[in-house]
Design a protein around this motif. Structure first.
Motif, mmCIF file in Angstrom:
data_model
loop_
_atom_site.group_PDB
_atom_site.id
_atom_site.type_symbol
_atom_site.label_atom_id
_atom_site.label_comp_id
_atom_site.label_asym_id
_atom_site.label_seq_id
_atom_site.Cartn_x
_atom_site.Cartn_y
_atom_site.Cartn_z
ATOM 1 N N TYR A 23 -6.768 -5.344 12.273
ATOM 2 C CA TYR A 23 -7.733 -4.291 12.603
ATOM 3 C C TYR A 23 -8.945 -5.031 13.151
ATOM 4 O O TYR A 23 -9.756 -5.539 12.368
ATOM 5 C CB TYR A 23 -8.118 -3.505 11.353
ATOM 6 N N ARG A 26 -10.035 -8.232 11.368
ATOM 7 C CA ARG A 26 -9.607 -8.147 9.965
ATOM 8 C C ARG A 26 -8.078 -8.120 9.879
ATOM 9 O O ARG A 26 -7.418 -7.445 10.663
ATOM 10 C CB ARG A 26 -10.166 -6.861 9.354
ATOM 11 N N GLU A 47 -2.948 -5.729 -5.214
ATOM 12 C CA GLU A 47 -4.177 -4.977 -5.506
ATOM 13 C C GLU A 47 -4.592 -4.151 -4.285
ATOM 14 O O GLU A 47 -4.019 -4.300 -3.196
ATOM 15 C CB GLU A 47 -5.285 -5.967 -5.882
ATOM 16 N N SER A 48 -5.578 -3.317 -4.479
ATOM 17 C CA SER A 48 -6.101 -2.499 -3.396
ATOM 18 C C SER A 48 -6.579 -3.404 -2.256
ATOM 19 O O SER A 48 -7.251 -4.400 -2.509
ATOM 20 C CB SER A 48 -7.257 -1.656 -3.945
ATOM 21 N N GLY A 49 -6.197 -3.065 -1.015
ATOM 22 C CA GLY A 49 -6.620 -3.855 0.135
ATOM 23 C C GLY A 49 -5.730 -5.048 0.422
ATOM 24 O O GLY A 49 -6.012 -5.858 1.302
ATOM 25 N N SER A 50 -4.591 -5.165 -0.290
ATOM 26 C CA SER A 50 -3.721 -6.334 -0.089
ATOM 27 C C SER A 50 -2.791 -6.171 1.116
ATOM 28 O O SER A 50 -2.087 -7.114 1.474
ATOM 29 C CB SER A 50 -2.906 -6.609 -1.359
ATOM 30 N N GLY A 51 -2.785 -4.981 1.710
ATOM 31 C CA GLY A 51 -2.002 -4.796 2.945
ATOM 32 C C GLY A 51 -0.727 -3.994 2.771
ATOM 33 O O GLY A 51 0.055 -3.865 3.715
ATOM 34 N N LYS A 52 -0.514 -3.394 1.608
ATOM 35 C CA LYS A 52 0.724 -2.666 1.337
ATOM 36 C C LYS A 52 0.905 -1.473 2.293
ATOM 37 O O LYS A 52 1.959 -1.317 2.898
ATOM 38 C CB LYS A 52 0.737 -2.153 -0.119
ATOM 39 N N SER A 53 -0.141 -0.648 2.402
ATOM 40 C CA SER A 53 -0.025 0.553 3.241
ATOM 41 C C SER A 53 0.089 0.175 4.712
ATOM 42 O O SER A 53 0.812 0.832 5.475
ATOM 43 C CB SER A 53 -1.231 1.472 3.064
ATOM 44 N N THR A 54 -0.620 -0.872 5.098
ATOM 45 C CA THR A 54 -0.542 -1.329 6.494
ATOM 46 C C THR A 54 0.895 -1.742 6.821
ATOM 47 O O THR A 54 1.456 -1.343 7.848
ATOM 48 C CB THR A 54 -1.494 -2.521 6.718
ATOM 49 N N HIS A 212 0.928 0.480 -7.045
ATOM 50 C CA HIS A 212 0.070 -0.393 -7.848
ATOM 51 C C HIS A 212 0.747 -0.681 -9.182
ATOM 52 O O HIS A 212 0.334 -1.569 -9.919
ATOM 53 C CB HIS A 212 -1.221 0.345 -8.233
#
Ligand SMILES: Nc1ncnc2c1ncn2[C@@H]1O[C@H](COP(=O)(O)OP(=O)(O)OP(=O)(O)O)[C@@H](O)[C@H]1O
Length: 260
Positions: A23, A26, A47-54, A212
């Motif tokens: 992104y 980033r 954890e949150s922001g680790s790239g799973k959803s991406t 998570h």
């Protein structure tokens, strides 16, 4: 089984090779490589922001990777046109969202939500569509007399089960799940997990599930991938990774759950 069919079975359903998504400057995810074989469930934790959803977005074709290749059943997804990708999304893939509202049509009845997926793959006989919808509502433990109710009249757990029925009714080969038990009460989560486990096993689904929650992957996933800061730090058989984590971050993840 003839040789041709055997070769097909031995081939990964999904082959992910060096996928990166940025992104701007980033990193969303980078250097992700794995194979998913037919009937396998892969859990992705971090954890949150680790790239799973991406990563899930890249796999499901919602996001275009900046580097790497994704092969589905041997076909390079980067080379597929939009109409073919849409056809696959309707027929061979399913996507279960964390928020059921993102995966349901709230203005359409429960039966309509399930039936319109069947119509999208060519079903036309109204009585047969209604019968199949009723059958699927039963499979996700929604009473047949709720078939004409709208999802807004359902509890969160029921909405999530309806979203699952809508997704699975067409018999997809590959199911993406984004935190399917997130945001629900603990007892509702347990029931949903149990239901999902039964469906995945009975239908022999191939699944990529992002969560998570290590309890979710312990129950559902054959293999586990741990992500941190957009990178895969560890992957392997779920029990092996959780019982004998090698990477410091996975050790932290596992021990923080044990301390709760
Ligand atoms: N649309 C976006 N624009 C810019 N940066 C983004 C965007 N989406 C995600 N990112 C960044 O990419 C990285 C990975 O985010 P991602 O949402 O994939 O993580 P996640 O593990 O799914 O987190 P969560 O569990 O909170 O959903 C984060 O640094 C995030 O800030």
């Amino acid at each position: 089984m003839d040789t041709c069919a055997k070769v097909k079975e031995d081939r990964p359903l999904l082959s992910v090779q060096g996928v990166m998504k940025l992104y701007g400057s980033r990193i969303g995810c980078t250097d992700v490589t794995f194979d998913l074989f037919p009937g396998e469930v892969l859990g992705i934790v971090g954890e949150s922001g680790s790239g799973k959803s991406t990563l899930l977005g890249c796999l499901a074709g919602h996001l275009k990777p900046d580097a790497g290749r994704i092969l589905y059943d041997g076909r390079d997804m980067g080379a597929l046109g939009e109409p073919e990708r849409r056809r696959l999304s309707r027929t061979e893939w399913a996507f279960v969202h964390q928020n059921a509202r993102d995966g349901l049509r709230m203005g359409v009845s429960a039966g309509g939500n399930v039936g319109e997926r069947l119509m999208a793959v060519g079903a036309r006989n109204y009585a047969a569509i209604r019968d199949t919808a009723t059958d699927w509502l039963g499979r996700v433990e929604i009473a047949a007399d709720r078939i004409d109710d709208r999802p807004s009249a359902f509890s969160g757990g029921m909405q999530q089960r309806l979203q699952i029925a809508r997704n699975l009714v067409t018999g997809p080969r590959l199911v993406f799940m984004d935190e399917p038990t997130g945001g629900l009460d603990v007892s509702v989560q347990a029931r949903l997990l149990d239901l999902l486990r039964g469906l995945v096993r009975d239908l022999g689904l191939s699944v990529v599930i992002v969560t998570h929650d290590l309890a979710v992957v312990r129950l559902l996933a054959d293999r586990l991938m741990v992500m941190k800061s957009g990178r895969v730090v560890e992957q392997g058989l779920t029990d092996q990774v959780l019982d004998d984590p090698q990477h410091g971050y996975t050790q932290l993840l596992v021990s923080s759950v044990l301390q709760v």
